[in-house]
Write a protein that holds these residues in place. Sequence first.
Motif, PDB file in Angstrom:
ATOM      1  N   GLU A  57       1.123  -7.608  21.417  1.00 50.78           N
ATOM      2  CA  GLU A  57       0.014  -6.790  21.910  1.00 50.78           C
ATOM      3  C   GLU A  57       0.350  -6.097  23.224  1.00 50.78           C
ATOM      4  N   ALA A  58       1.384  -6.544  23.915  1.00 47.36           N
ATOM      5  CA  ALA A  58       1.732  -5.949  25.214  1.00 47.36           C
ATOM      6  C   ALA A  58       1.998  -4.455  25.087  1.00 47.36           C
ATOM      7  N   LEU A  59       2.516  -4.020  23.939  1.00 44.54           N
ATOM      8  CA  LEU A  59       2.802  -2.601  23.742  1.00 44.54           C
ATOM      9  C   LEU A  59       1.525  -1.757  23.690  1.00 44.54           C
ATOM     10  N   LEU A  60       0.391  -2.408  23.489  1.00 43.69           N
ATOM     11  CA  LEU A  60      -0.882  -1.690  23.371  1.00 43.69           C
ATOM     12  C   LEU A  60      -1.578  -1.503  24.716  1.00 43.69           C
ATOM     13  N   VAL A  61      -1.131  -2.225  25.755  1.00 43.67           N
ATOM     14  CA  VAL A  61      -1.871  -2.240  27.014  1.00 43.67           C
ATOM     15  C   VAL A  61      -1.819  -0.889  27.716  1.00 43.67           C
ATOM     16  N   ASN A  62      -0.645  -0.325  27.925  1.00 48.18           N
ATOM     17  CA  ASN A  62      -0.569   0.937  28.667  1.00 48.18           C
ATOM     18  C   ASN A  62      -1.302   2.082  27.962  1.00 48.18           C
ATOM     19  N   PRO A  63      -1.187   2.229  26.625  1.00 51.01           N
ATOM     20  CA  PRO A  63      -2.021   3.241  25.958  1.00 51.01           C
ATOM     21  C   PRO A  63      -3.518   3.010  26.162  1.00 51.01           C
ATOM     22  N   ALA A  64      -3.942   1.729  26.166  1.00 48.54           N
ATOM     23  CA  ALA A  64      -5.360   1.439  26.399  1.00 48.54           C
ATOM     24  C   ALA A  64      -5.773   1.807  27.818  1.00 48.54           C
ATOM     25  N   LEU A  65      -4.906   1.568  28.782  1.00 51.20           N
ATOM     26  CA  LEU A  65      -5.200   1.948  30.166  1.00 51.20           C
ATOM     27  C   LEU A  65      -5.306   3.466  30.303  1.00 51.20           C
ATOM     28  N   ARG A  66      -4.482   4.184  29.583  1.00 55.02           N
ATOM     29  CA  ARG A  66      -4.579   5.652  29.625  1.00 55.02           C
ATOM     30  C   ARG A  66      -5.910   6.124  29.052  1.00 55.02           C
ATOM     31  N   ARG A  67      -6.346   5.492  27.983  1.00 54.17           N
ATOM     32  CA  ARG A  67      -7.644   5.868  27.407  1.00 54.17           C
ATOM     33  C   ARG A  67      -8.788   5.452  28.323  1.00 54.17           C
ATOM     34  N   LEU A  68      -8.636   4.326  29.022  1.00 52.44           N
ATOM     35  CA  LEU A  68      -9.653   3.931  29.999  1.00 52.44           C
ATOM     36  C   LEU A  68      -9.769   4.982  31.100  1.00 52.44           C
ATOM     37  N   LEU A  69      -8.657   5.487  31.591  1.00 51.23           N
ATOM     38  CA  LEU A  69      -8.692   6.496  32.653  1.00 51.23           C
ATOM     39  C   LEU A  69      -9.321   7.796  32.166  1.00 51.23           C
ATOM     40  N   VAL A  70      -9.066   8.174  30.919  1.00 51.15           N
ATOM     41  CA  VAL A  70      -9.739   9.352  30.358  1.00 51.15           C
ATOM     42  C   VAL A  70     -11.238   9.112  30.299  1.00 51.15           C
ATOM     43  N   ALA A  71     -11.650   7.943  29.849  1.00 47.26           N
ATOM     44  CA  ALA A  71     -13.081   7.611  29.794  1.00 47.26           C
ATOM     45  C   ALA A  71     -13.696   7.616  31.185  1.00 47.26           C
ATOM     46  N   LEU A  72     -12.934   7.175  32.173  1.00 47.99           N
ATOM     47  CA  LEU A  72     -13.433   7.095  33.542  1.00 47.99           C
ATOM     48  C   LEU A  72     -13.686   8.468  34.133  1.00 47.99           C
ATOM     49  N   TYR A  73     -12.815   9.428  33.837  1.00 47.35           N
ATOM     50  CA  TYR A  73     -12.898  10.744  34.482  1.00 47.35           C
ATOM     51  C   TYR A  73     -13.540  11.827  33.622  1.00 47.35           C
ATOM     52  N   THR A  74     -14.013  11.467  32.437  1.00 46.29           N
ATOM     53  CA  THR A  74     -14.818  12.419  31.674  1.00 46.29           C
ATOM     54  C   THR A  74     -16.141  12.562  32.413  1.00 46.29           C
TER      55      THR A  74
END
Length: 285
Positions: A219-236
């Motif tokens: 699952e570690a490979l999924l963390v950075n993509p999830a963080l990128r999507r979190l940042l998109v959600a944060l700045y929308t």
Amino acid sequence: MSTGCFVERDSDPHITLRDHLLEAGPEVIAEPDACRAGDGGLEFVAAALRDQLKISGYAFLQLRDPLSNPGFIAVGNALGKPIPERDAAVQPYVEEGILLNLTNHATRTSDVSLQPFTTNFLTLHTEGSARPARRQPRYVLLMCCAQGNSGTARTVLVPMAMVRRRLSPGDADLLARVRYRRGQDVPPLLRNVAGEEVFSFRDFHTEPLAWVLDGETEEALLVNPALRRLLVALYTSDGALAVEWRRGMLLAIDNHRYFHGRTVSDDRSPLNPRHLKRLRLLARG
């Protein structure tokens, strides 16, 4: 358990969204309620803030004049328990051990502790996100003593509930098992508090975010993509609010319900800076 590190890339979509949001601020400007401390005393001011916090997650009042330091601290004490300001870097700006004076006197710095004193934007974050949950502020209380020039920075508020709704169930589940790599007491980036989902997260901008995942190695490979999507959600920007400061304004922020940050400020008038005072408050009980 797995570890990793997130560093933003020039191609990340949240960078354009962040620049858009924090250059000028959201289109929606929060409007304060008018309130005079003399009409009902400090208890009246504190009660007005407390009532708004329960309803909205933030409280915004316009007083006739800024409160004195003792008055400001008394209002803070009515909302929560003030947290001492112990960071050595900010001691020149601290009064009474708990009150921080915020003025924009520097253009840029790599010192995270001093970034609130610069003229560049302050990335969206929850207050004290690297602290154990029990030591994180529940409320942040700000007061405007001087509004500065016409290009002064705005405070930006982004509701956590809206950010959470933009995440998929899979990303939310993963982020609930990711935390900063800074000790066992640091809470996950997303946790449940009394039935509400609460973030503990700062946009590290260009600095690395070292993380640890409680889960399967693959699952570690999924963390950075999830963080990128979190940042998109944060700045929308839909749902974000801006606060345009004027002398005598009070703003209280529920750190369990809102992210906050700051837009770029105009540094052409260094002799007329914005001046805010800040208290960070633990919840009582």
